[in-house]
Motif scaffolding. Structure first.
Motif, PDB file in Angstrom:
ATOM      1  N   VAL A  63       0.837  -1.206  -0.018  1.00 39.47           N
ATOM      2  CA  VAL A  63       0.047  -0.021  -0.109  1.00 39.47           C
ATOM      3  C   VAL A  63       1.035   1.258  -0.021  1.00 39.47           C
ATOM      4  O   VAL A  63       1.716   1.468   0.992  1.00 39.47           O
ATOM      5  CB  VAL A  63      -1.077   0.082   1.081  1.00 39.47           C
ATOM      6  CG1 VAL A  63      -1.776   1.240   1.175  1.00 39.47           C
ATOM      7  CG2 VAL A  63      -1.866  -1.194   1.128  1.00 39.47           C
ATOM      8  N   GLU A  64       0.754   2.077  -1.061  1.00 36.22           N
ATOM      9  CA  GLU A  64       1.570   3.209  -1.217  1.00 36.22           C
ATOM     10  C   GLU A  64       0.954   4.284  -0.206  1.00 36.22           C
ATOM     11  O   GLU A  64       1.796   5.034   0.232  1.00 36.22           O
ATOM     12  CB  GLU A  64       1.704   3.475  -2.731  1.00 36.22           C
ATOM     13  CG  GLU A  64       2.870   4.474  -2.865  1.00 36.22           C
ATOM     14  CD  GLU A  64       3.038   4.586  -4.543  1.00 36.22           C
ATOM     15  OE1 GLU A  64       2.162   4.889  -5.242  1.00 36.22           O
ATOM     16  OE2 GLU A  64       4.180   4.406  -5.079  1.00 36.22           O
ATOM     17  N   ASP A  65      -0.405   4.433  -0.389  1.00 36.55           N
ATOM     18  CA  ASP A  65      -0.973   5.671   0.296  1.00 36.55           C
ATOM     19  C   ASP A  65      -2.439   5.238   0.454  1.00 36.55           C
ATOM     20  O   ASP A  65      -3.077   4.416  -0.374  1.00 36.55           O
ATOM     21  CB  ASP A  65      -0.905   7.224  -0.432  1.00 36.55           C
ATOM     22  CG  ASP A  65      -1.068   7.131  -1.868  1.00 36.55           C
ATOM     23  OD1 ASP A  65      -1.957   6.134  -2.280  1.00 36.55           O
ATOM     24  OD2 ASP A  65      -0.819   8.062  -2.603  1.00 36.55           O
ATOM     25  N   VAL A  66      -3.040   5.944   1.429  1.00 38.40           N
ATOM     26  CA  VAL A  66      -4.441   5.745   1.825  1.00 38.40           C
ATOM     27  C   VAL A  66      -4.746   7.249   2.026  1.00 38.40           C
ATOM     28  O   VAL A  66      -4.462   7.817   3.117  1.00 38.40           O
ATOM     29  CB  VAL A  66      -4.617   4.988   3.196  1.00 38.40           C
ATOM     30  CG1 VAL A  66      -6.154   4.885   3.735  1.00 38.40           C
ATOM     31  CG2 VAL A  66      -4.147   3.624   3.072  1.00 38.40           C
ATOM     32  N   ASN A  67      -5.611   7.829   0.991  1.00 41.49           N
ATOM     33  CA  ASN A  67      -6.184   8.879   1.049  1.00 41.49           C
ATOM     34  C   ASN A  67      -7.743   9.035   1.761  1.00 41.49           C
ATOM     35  O   ASN A  67      -8.407   8.224   1.272  1.00 41.49           O
ATOM     36  CB  ASN A  67      -6.156   9.716  -0.264  1.00 41.49           C
ATOM     37  CG  ASN A  67      -4.735   9.896  -0.802  1.00 41.49           C
ATOM     38  OD1 ASN A  67      -3.725  10.297  -0.036  1.00 41.49           O
ATOM     39  ND2 ASN A  67      -4.465   9.155  -1.737  1.00 41.49           N
ATOM     40  N   ILE A  68      -7.840  10.074   2.640  1.00 40.26           N
ATOM     41  CA  ILE A  68      -9.317  10.201   3.131  1.00 40.26           C
ATOM     42  C   ILE A  68      -9.878  11.317   2.911  1.00 40.26           C
ATOM     43  O   ILE A  68      -9.391  12.387   3.251  1.00 40.26           O
ATOM     44  CB  ILE A  68      -9.359   9.691   4.773  1.00 40.26           C
ATOM     45  CG1 ILE A  68      -8.296   8.098   5.093  1.00 40.26           C
ATOM     46  CG2 ILE A  68     -10.595   9.718   5.458  1.00 40.26           C
ATOM     47  CD1 ILE A  68      -8.242   7.980   6.496  1.00 40.26           C
TER      48      ILE A  68
END
Length: 128
Positions: free
Chosen positions: A113-118
């Motif tokens: 997982v490179e990024d988790v944007n919320i």
């Protein structure tokens, strides 16, 4: 393999020529992310999603609402839209969501997982 829907993308996570190949549909990665996010205290639901009680009756596909994933070269980028419960600290809850989603996807799929944007799409107010 079974015939898939035309719009479904599959990601190969294991390819052993002697035994076979393991693929994961993008919808599965989205469901994992949605489930992980809704497990965090302070998250009311995924944006555009129904309550968890109804999900149990209607099926898991509804858990992918509010989740967008993109996989490039085995690296996952996740965009989540969530509804928060009123009264919770947004930075604390979103940080916990990011960690939970990242951990769940990496543990279950072996994808990085490179990024988790919320995006906070709404706030649920408690009814008394």
């Amino acid at each position: 393999m079974a015939k898939e829907h035309e719009n479904t993308k599959n990601y190969s996570i294991h390819d052993d020529r002697m035994i076979g190949e393991v693929q994961i549909a993008d919808e599965v990665v989205a469901i994992i992310a949605g489930l992980a996010a809704t497990e965090v205290k302070g998250v009311a639901s995924m944006y555009g999603n129904i309550t968890n009680e109804l999900v149990a009756k209607l099926g898991m596909k509804n858990l992918s609402k509010g989740v967008k994933i993109q996989v490039v070269d085995g690296k996952v980028s996740v965009d989540l839209a969530i509804n928060m419960e009123y009264g919770y600290n947004i930075p604390e809850v979103t940080s916990a969501v990011q960690e939970r989603v990242k951990s769940a996807i990496e543990t279950m799929t072996a994808l990085d997982v490179e990024d988790v944007n919320i995006r906070i799409a709404g706030v649920n107010l408690e009814e008394e």
